[in-house]
Motif scaffolding. Structure first.
Motif, short mmCIF file in Angstrom:
data_model
loop_
_atom_site.label_atom_id
_atom_site.label_comp_id
_atom_site.label_asym_id
_atom_site.label_seq_id
_atom_site.Cartn_x
_atom_site.Cartn_y
_atom_site.Cartn_z
N SER A 76 74.47 72.09 81.85
CA SER A 76 74.37 70.64 81.66
C SER A 76 75.76 70.09 81.37
N TYR A 78 77.87 66.57 80.14
CA TYR A 78 77.73 65.29 79.47
C TYR A 78 79.03 64.52 79.66
N THR A 80 80.70 60.73 79.00
CA THR A 80 80.52 59.44 78.33
C THR A 80 81.81 58.64 78.42
N ASN A 95 76.93 56.53 79.96
CA ASN A 95 76.50 57.81 79.40
C ASN A 95 75.72 58.57 80.48
N GLN A 97 74.29 62.39 82.03
CA GLN A 97 74.03 63.82 81.90
C GLN A 97 73.59 64.32 83.28
N LYS A 160 81.79 67.14 78.19
CA LYS A 160 81.35 68.36 77.53
C LYS A 160 80.42 69.11 78.48
N TRP A 188 84.26 68.70 73.11
CA TRP A 188 84.44 67.47 73.87
C TRP A 188 85.89 67.41 74.35
#
Length: 195
Positions: A76, A78, A80, A95, A97, A160, A188
């Protein structure tokens, strides 16, 4: 007689602890290999802001073995985007994912990599190396339309990556109790820029 059996019981406990440590020590040595995000780039089309990046050291020896044994592996990501430079808090304006999933079919001897953010159909390849590259390289990922950014304002992109928990059939949970050592999560990674 009682003393001897007590001594035997203690000895058995030491053996059990030793066996558990033998399993854990190689796993913790592998766990020290930390996944990192590299080669982060920002680009844009006429209409959208895009990002590119790679995850390095994501596939440990144990994760390779799991994948080659047909256990599905999902990463996964992420991403942002924040508007920065305000007096108080950064404002989150995007945001995202996304997931990539790797499955190996030992009968066909081929890997299937599903990247729904890129394409609806899985990419099929006989090469494990190519499958791992497809899992760890993100390219042309649309972050936000440019018309939502303000010229001259400051922004921060945060990225991330994480290996999702491996899901095993119940019969394998007791055999592969060390599966949690396959988990990874990067820090991050931040990119500051002015539009």
């Amino acid at each position: 007689m009682k003393k001897s059996s007590l001594h035997n019981t203690n000895f058995q406990h030491y053996i059990i602890v030793f066996v558990i440590l033998c399993f854990l020590l190689p796993c913790s040595a592998v766990a020290k290999q930390t996944a990192v995000i590299k080669n982060i780039k920002l680009a844009n089309t006429r209409d959208d802001l895009l990002t590119y990046f790679d995850v390095k050291q994501a596939f440990t020896e144990r994760l390779n073995q799991a994948a080659l044994n047909g256990i599905p592996t999902t990463f996964s990501f992420y991403i942002t985007l924040y508007k920065t430079g305000g007096l108080w808090f950064d404002k989150k304006i995007s945001n995202i994912q996304i997931n990539s999933t790797l499955k190996y079919n030992p009968l066909k001897k081929e890997f299937s990599v599903l990247r729904p953010w890129k394409n609806e159909t899985p990419v099929i390849t006989p090469s494990f190396q190519k499958a791992k590259s497809l899992m760890t390289e993100i390219d042309n990922l649309n972050i936000i339309p440019l018309n939502q950014l303000v010229k001259g304002d400051k922004y921060q992109l945060r990225i991330k990556a994480k290996l999702d928990k491996v899901t095993l059939p119940l019969s394998l949970h007791t055999v592969l109790f060390f599966v949690s050592f396959w988990d990874f999560e990067t820090n991050w990674y931040l990119i500051n820029f002015t539009y």
